[in-house]
Design a protein around this motif. Structure first.
Motif, PDB file in Angstrom:
ATOM      1  N   GLU A 144       0.840  -1.195   0.000  1.00  0.00           N
ATOM      2  CA  GLU A 144       0.000   0.000   0.000  1.00  0.00           C
ATOM      3  C   GLU A 144       0.877   1.247   0.000  1.00  0.00           C
ATOM      4  OE1 GLU A 144      -3.441   0.313   2.780  1.00  0.00           O
ATOM      5  OE2 GLU A 144      -2.863  -1.737   3.329  1.00  0.00           O
ATOM      6  N   PHE A 145       2.009   1.167   0.712  1.00  0.00           N
ATOM      7  CA  PHE A 145       2.900   2.306   0.877  1.00  0.00           C
ATOM      8  C   PHE A 145       4.237   2.029   0.198  1.00  0.00           C
ATOM      9  CE2 PHE A 145       0.696   2.774   5.252  1.00  0.00           C
ATOM     10  CZ  PHE A 145      -0.429   3.330   4.655  1.00  0.00           C
ATOM     11  N   ASN A 146       4.913   3.090  -0.138  1.00  0.00           N
ATOM     12  CA  ASN A 146       6.206   3.028  -0.807  1.00  0.00           C
ATOM     13  C   ASN A 146       7.208   2.224   0.025  1.00  0.00           C
ATOM     14  OD1 ASN A 146       8.853   3.730  -1.694  1.00  0.00           O
ATOM     15  ND2 ASN A 146       8.003   5.529  -2.713  1.00  0.00           N
ATOM     16  N   LYS A 147       7.890   1.275  -0.597  1.00  0.00           N
ATOM     17  CA  LYS A 147       8.815   0.386   0.122  1.00  0.00           C
ATOM     18  C   LYS A 147      10.057   1.108   0.637  1.00  0.00           C
ATOM     19  CE  LYS A 147      11.007  -1.441  -4.104  1.00  0.00           C
ATOM     20  NZ  LYS A 147      12.189  -0.622  -4.104  1.00  0.00           N
ATOM     21  N   ASP A 148      10.355   2.297   0.102  1.00  0.00           N
ATOM     22  CA  ASP A 148      11.559   3.028   0.505  1.00  0.00           C
ATOM     23  C   ASP A 148      11.327   4.001   1.666  1.00  0.00           C
ATOM     24  OD1 ASP A 148      13.029   1.760  -1.515  1.00  0.00           O
ATOM     25  OD2 ASP A 148      12.332   3.211  -2.997  1.00  0.00           O
ATOM     26  N   LEU A 149      10.160   3.936   2.272  1.00  0.00           N
ATOM     27  CA  LEU A 149       9.837   4.860   3.369  1.00  0.00           C
ATOM     28  C   LEU A 149      10.755   4.652   4.564  1.00  0.00           C
ATOM     29  CD1 LEU A 149       5.944   4.786   3.631  1.00  0.00           C
ATOM     30  CD2 LEU A 149       7.361   6.646   2.804  1.00  0.00           C
ATOM     31  N   ASN A 150      11.067   5.754   5.237  1.00  0.00           N
ATOM     32  CA  ASN A 150      11.735   5.684   6.529  1.00  0.00           C
ATOM     33  C   ASN A 150      10.608   5.616   7.575  1.00  0.00           C
ATOM     34  OD1 ASN A 150      12.762   6.572   9.114  1.00  0.00           O
ATOM     35  ND2 ASN A 150      14.619   7.172   8.029  1.00  0.00           N
ATOM     36  N   VAL A 190      -0.853  12.789   4.045  1.00  0.00           N
ATOM     37  CA  VAL A 190       0.382  12.020   4.246  1.00  0.00           C
ATOM     38  C   VAL A 190       0.357  10.746   3.401  1.00  0.00           C
ATOM     39  CG1 VAL A 190       1.794  10.772   5.932  1.00  0.00           C
ATOM     40  CG2 VAL A 190       0.743  12.961   6.554  1.00  0.00           C
ATOM     41  N   ILE A 191      -0.776  10.057   3.407  1.00  0.00           N
ATOM     42  CA  ILE A 191      -0.878   8.805   2.650  1.00  0.00           C
ATOM     43  C   ILE A 191      -0.633   9.036   1.168  1.00  0.00           C
ATOM     44  CG2 ILE A 191      -2.520   7.051   1.847  1.00  0.00           C
ATOM     45  CD1 ILE A 191      -3.615   6.998   4.707  1.00  0.00           C
ATOM     46  N   ASN A 192      -1.137  10.124   0.627  1.00  0.00           N
ATOM     47  CA  ASN A 192      -0.918  10.408  -0.795  1.00  0.00           C
ATOM     48  C   ASN A 192       0.571  10.560  -1.094  1.00  0.00           C
ATOM     49  OD1 ASN A 192      -3.596  10.241  -1.536  1.00  0.00           O
ATOM     50  ND2 ASN A 192      -3.990  12.397  -1.166  1.00  0.00           N
ATOM     51  N   GLY A 193       1.329  10.985  -0.125  1.00  0.00           N
ATOM     52  CA  GLY A 193       2.778  11.138  -0.314  1.00  0.00           C
ATOM     53  C   GLY A 193       3.542   9.831  -0.142  1.00  0.00           C
ATOM     54  N   ILE A 194       2.961   8.862   0.559  1.00  0.00           N
ATOM     55  CA  ILE A 194       3.696   7.619   0.825  1.00  0.00           C
ATOM     56  C   ILE A 194       3.135   6.418   0.083  1.00  0.00           C
ATOM     57  CG2 ILE A 194       4.455   8.425   3.096  1.00  0.00           C
ATOM     58  CD1 ILE A 194       2.369   6.617   4.389  1.00  0.00           C
ATOM     59  N   ARG A 195       2.003   6.611  -0.581  1.00  0.00           N
ATOM     60  CA  ARG A 195       1.354   5.511  -1.292  1.00  0.00           C
ATOM     61  C   ARG A 195       2.191   5.066  -2.480  1.00  0.00           C
ATOM     62  NH1 ARG A 195      -4.262   7.218  -1.776  1.00  0.00           N
ATOM     63  NH2 ARG A 195      -4.651   6.016   0.098  1.00  0.00           N
TER      64      ARG A 195
END
Length: 197
Positions: A144-150, A190-195
């Motif tokens: 659901e979220f970008n795998k490169d997130l911190n 926030v979700i739109n930025g990490i999706r």
């Protein structure tokens, strides 16, 4: 004014917690004294100090009990949500309710009056931080979220965003429904930025 007969130690501790919580909510940390708590509980000083070595220990016990109730409520409701995104919405809604807790509102005053270090605040709210971190990790695992997130950074941002919105919401929004909608919009941003794309 010793412990009332027929009351066991755990009941006595709960009585002290309940009465102290009401006083802390009403007067704040600094203005509440152990003498106030003694008067309110109608227990002896010795009985109160048997359970809590000082006012700070009692206050922190009350705060941790309130935070534990939040986590218990979260654990009960989160199982109904399958997606990490929906879990974030639920978490934000529960936070909006938690911030109405008069005792939680006294934490800032406590930190200022006792000059606590930053590490204290981090430790106090660690269970909530872990909730958010787990949601983010789940969202990454489920793609659901970008795998490169911190995960740590995003968790801090979400916690700061939701807690910061509480004061703003008090000024502008006068219903719980409108506040919850504001929190949902903040989470959406926030979700739109990490999706994942």
């Amino acid at each position: 004014m010793s412990r009332p007969s027929g009351i066991n130690s755990e009941d006595t501790k709960k009585l002290i917690e309940d009465k102290a919580t009401k006083l802390f909510e009403l007067k704040g940390y600094a203005a509440t004294s152990m003498a106030d708590i003694k008067t309110e509980t109608q227990l002896s000083k010795g009985t109160i100090y048997y359970h809590f070595k000082n006012k700070e220990e009692l206050y922190l016990f009350c705060i941790k009990q309130a935070l534990n109730k939040f986590i218990t409520e979260w654990e009960k409701l989160m199982v109904e949500e399958e997606r990490a995104t929906d879990k974030l919405y639920l978490w934000a809604r529960l936070c909006s309710l938690e911030f109405h807790n008069s005792l939680i509102k006294t934490v800032s005053e406590f930190i200022i009056s006792t000059k606590k270090e930053k590490s204290f605040v981090v430790e106090l709210f660690k269970p909530e931080f872990e909730v958010v971190s787990e949601i983010i990790k789940e969202g990454i695992r489920n793609k659901e979220f970008n795998k490169d997130l911190n995960v740590e950074e995003i968790s801090v941002i979400l916690l700061a965003l939701i807690s910061g919105l509480y004061d703003t919401a008090l000024l502008v929004f006068n219903t719980q429904e409108s506040k919850e909608l504001l929190y949902k919009k903040a989470i959406d941003t926030v979700i739109n930025g990490i999706r994942t794309t």
